[in-house]
Design a protein around this motif. Sequence first.
Motif, PDB file in Angstrom:
ATOM      1  N   PRO A   1       1.191  -1.260   0.032  1.00  0.00           N
ATOM      2  CA  PRO A   1       0.452   0.056  -0.095  1.00  0.00           C
ATOM      3  C   PRO A   1       0.500   1.310  -0.024  1.00  0.00           C
ATOM      4  CG  PRO A   1      -0.978  -1.441   1.848  1.00  0.00           C
ATOM      5  CD  PRO A   1       0.147  -1.643   0.926  1.00  0.00           C
ATOM      6  N   GLU A   2       2.167   1.355   0.971  1.00  0.00           N
ATOM      7  CA  GLU A   2       2.819   2.249   1.150  1.00  0.00           C
ATOM      8  C   GLU A   2       3.575   2.591  -0.734  1.00  0.00           C
ATOM      9  OE1 GLU A   2       5.323  -1.113   2.052  1.00  0.00           O
ATOM     10  OE2 GLU A   2       3.130  -0.005   2.397  1.00  0.00           O
ATOM     11  N   GLU A   3       3.696   1.789  -1.335  1.00  0.00           N
ATOM     12  CA  GLU A   3       4.606   1.958  -2.389  1.00  0.00           C
ATOM     13  C   GLU A   3       3.393   1.852  -3.755  1.00  0.00           C
ATOM     14  OE1 GLU A   3       7.225  -1.221  -3.174  1.00  0.00           O
ATOM     15  OE2 GLU A   3       6.959  -1.873  -1.600  1.00  0.00           O
ATOM     16  N   GLU A   4       2.398   1.800  -3.470  1.00  0.00           N
ATOM     17  CA  GLU A   4       1.668   2.383  -4.566  1.00  0.00           C
ATOM     18  C   GLU A   4       0.850   3.811  -5.031  1.00  0.00           C
ATOM     19  OE1 GLU A   4      -2.235   0.100  -3.698  1.00  0.00           O
ATOM     20  OE2 GLU A   4      -1.378  -1.356  -4.198  1.00  0.00           O
ATOM     21  N   ALA A   5       0.704   4.156  -6.243  1.00  0.00           N
ATOM     22  CA  ALA A   5       0.580   5.212  -6.426  1.00  0.00           C
ATOM     23  C   ALA A   5      -0.178   6.414  -5.188  1.00  0.00           C
ATOM     24  CB  ALA A   5       0.146   5.740  -7.857  1.00  0.00           C
ATOM     25  N   GLU A   6      -0.284   7.758  -4.722  1.00  0.00           N
ATOM     26  CA  GLU A   6      -0.898   8.321  -4.343  1.00  0.00           C
ATOM     27  C   GLU A   6      -2.147   8.653  -5.118  1.00  0.00           C
ATOM     28  OE1 GLU A   6      -0.908   8.546  -0.710  1.00  0.00           O
ATOM     29  OE2 GLU A   6       0.652   7.017  -0.238  1.00  0.00           O
ATOM     30  N   PRO A   7      -3.413   8.258  -4.639  1.00  0.00           N
ATOM     31  CA  PRO A   7      -4.404   8.948  -5.539  1.00  0.00           C
ATOM     32  C   PRO A   7      -4.620  10.233  -5.202  1.00  0.00           C
ATOM     33  CG  PRO A   7      -5.482   8.472  -3.409  1.00  0.00           C
ATOM     34  CD  PRO A   7      -3.912   7.981  -2.804  1.00  0.00           C
ATOM     35  N   LYS A   8      -5.087  10.784  -6.003  1.00  0.00           N
ATOM     36  CA  LYS A   8      -5.290  12.519  -6.407  1.00  0.00           C
ATOM     37  C   LYS A   8      -6.270  13.425  -4.540  1.00  0.00           C
ATOM     38  CE  LYS A   8      -6.273  16.662  -9.318  1.00  0.00           C
ATOM     39  NZ  LYS A   8      -6.943  16.988 -10.865  1.00  0.00           N
ATOM     40  N   GLN A   9      -4.865  14.192  -4.372  1.00  0.00           N
ATOM     41  CA  GLN A   9      -5.789  14.826  -3.498  1.00  0.00           C
ATOM     42  C   GLN A   9      -6.818  15.806  -3.453  1.00  0.00           C
ATOM     43  OE1 GLN A   9      -2.313  15.924  -0.333  1.00  0.00           O
ATOM     44  NE2 GLN A   9      -1.595  14.050  -0.605  1.00  0.00           N
ATOM     45  N   THR A  10      -8.125  15.463  -2.395  1.00  0.00           N
ATOM     46  CA  THR A  10      -9.036  17.001  -2.614  1.00  0.00           C
ATOM     47  C   THR A  10      -8.608  17.500  -1.338  1.00  0.00           C
ATOM     48  OG1 THR A  10     -10.531  15.219  -2.143  1.00  0.00           O
ATOM     49  CG2 THR A  10     -10.327  15.958  -4.704  1.00  0.00           C
ATOM     50  N   PHE A  11      -9.825  18.781  -1.577  1.00  0.00           N
ATOM     51  CA  PHE A  11      -9.463  19.440  -0.660  1.00  0.00           C
ATOM     52  C   PHE A  11     -10.789  19.979   0.446  1.00  0.00           C
ATOM     53  CE2 PHE A  11      -5.970  20.237  -3.024  1.00  0.00           C
ATOM     54  CZ  PHE A  11      -4.760  19.950  -2.897  1.00  0.00           C
ATOM     55  N   GLY A  12     -11.774  19.004   0.500  1.00  0.00           N
ATOM     56  CA  GLY A  12     -12.835  18.875   1.245  1.00  0.00           C
ATOM     57  C   GLY A  12     -13.295  18.455   2.345  1.00  0.00           C
TER      58      GLY A  12
ATOM     59  N   LEU B   1     -10.710  14.985   6.838  1.00  0.00           N
ATOM     60  CA  LEU B   1     -10.909  14.555   8.019  1.00  0.00           C
ATOM     61  C   LEU B   1     -10.325  13.268   7.536  1.00  0.00           C
ATOM     62  CD1 LEU B   1     -14.815  15.355   9.467  1.00  0.00           C
ATOM     63  CD2 LEU B   1     -11.903  15.683   9.791  1.00  0.00           C
ATOM     64  N   GLU B   2     -10.917  12.433   6.522  1.00  0.00           N
ATOM     65  CA  GLU B   2      -9.796  11.655   5.813  1.00  0.00           C
ATOM     66  C   GLU B   2      -8.492  11.129   5.652  1.00  0.00           C
ATOM     67  OE1 GLU B   2     -10.551   8.068   1.622  1.00  0.00           O
ATOM     68  OE2 GLU B   2     -11.436  10.252   2.579  1.00  0.00           O
ATOM     69  N   ARG B   3      -8.164  12.290   5.297  1.00  0.00           N
ATOM     70  CA  ARG B   3      -6.009  12.022   5.454  1.00  0.00           C
ATOM     71  C   ARG B   3      -5.703  12.408   6.824  1.00  0.00           C
ATOM     72  NH1 ARG B   3      -7.474  15.649   0.967  1.00  0.00           N
ATOM     73  NH2 ARG B   3      -6.514  17.094   2.759  1.00  0.00           N
ATOM     74  N   THR B   4      -6.847  13.398   7.582  1.00  0.00           N
ATOM     75  CA  THR B   4      -6.287  12.504   9.350  1.00  0.00           C
ATOM     76  C   THR B   4      -6.636  11.874   9.955  1.00  0.00           C
ATOM     77  OG1 THR B   4      -6.725  15.322   9.370  1.00  0.00           O
ATOM     78  CG2 THR B   4      -6.793  13.648  11.400  1.00  0.00           C
ATOM     79  N   GLY B   5      -7.691  10.319   9.349  1.00  0.00           N
ATOM     80  CA  GLY B   5      -8.399   9.543  10.289  1.00  0.00           C
ATOM     81  C   GLY B   5      -7.121   8.337   9.629  1.00  0.00           C
TER      82      GLY B   5
END
Length: 376
Positions: free
Chosen positions: A100-111, A116-120
Amino acid sequence: MPTTPRFDFDTHDGTGTLRLEGDWGVHTLNAVEPSLKALETDGLTRLEADLSNVGRFDTAAAFLLDRLACRAGLESVTITHGSESMKALVAQAQALRPGPEEEAEPKQTFGLVDLLERTGRSTMRFINEGLDMLAFLGDTLTSMLMAILRPARMRWTALVSVMEDSGLDAVPIVGFLSFFVGMVIAFIGATTLSEFGATIFTVELVGIAVLREFGVILTAVILAGRTNSAFTAQIGAMRMYQEVDAMQTLGLDPMDVLVVPRAFAMLIMTPVLTLVAVLFGIGGGGFVSWVALDINPTVFFNRLQDTVPLQHFWVGMSKAPVFGMVVALIGCRQGLQVGGSVQSLGRSTTKSVVQALFSIIVIDALFAVFYMELDI
């Protein structure tokens, strides 16, 4: 049996079945790879591959089948009527999938929900990392205890070698930097205390600061940048070249061979380097006091002995083994987590240094609170 690769594909009740024929090797796969990519795999819950009519089958073919399973969202492809070597190649291809840490990061959104999802997610990663670190600490302490109870298990040559590399070779840089840090502390004390006509108290400032905090902290930071990264790079390179797997095949425990000698070496050498840092730091403060404040070295060291309690020295020295163990544990653990790529090695080395520096500062703060509550 035909040598040109070909396949048939059919589905039944969510199970896709591939029947392969011919030679499936790196030199012949270009004939079937476009057709495999065009297969409709949506809705599959299982993928089987019948290799009973396959002649040659190499790693490239195994990766091709595994990529097909990945596109279908499946954990693996089930091999039927294939030899054990074919199954082993497919299992190896599956094991080398990026984590999971080597897979491409999904495009971030800023809602707000995304925040909250990124924080969790970050919080859970932090908690899991802490739990894994505690588990690794337990494994290391168990292996170290077994090495003490059974000294024959200890790799004495490796222990002495690591003590030289991480301890003896670090003496010049630790002494050099500690000397100048002691000079800086003395300059700051002289500048500040001169406004109150109390420059003589520079001696106490240098003594308490170096003995209690700066000596051990500076040593730990140098080890975190120098030794910690070296441990991760050394063990990570062994993981990349499958030397750790070879050890396990020979019946050797990587904990005994790689981790325990480094942990013992850091437990022994970190207090020694801390003592060197303390001596040079006080020497730097004494030099500035002599040159800038006209405090004779004899007066400086006599006042240091009379006014600075010895407990400050033991407070600093008590932190040294803990910091040494932290540096060894984090460096070895991140090295053992390196995958098969150079990017993974660089990522683990960076993470290792950052975690070591963070842990040192946090543990030092906890020590400060602990000793304050004990009025030490």
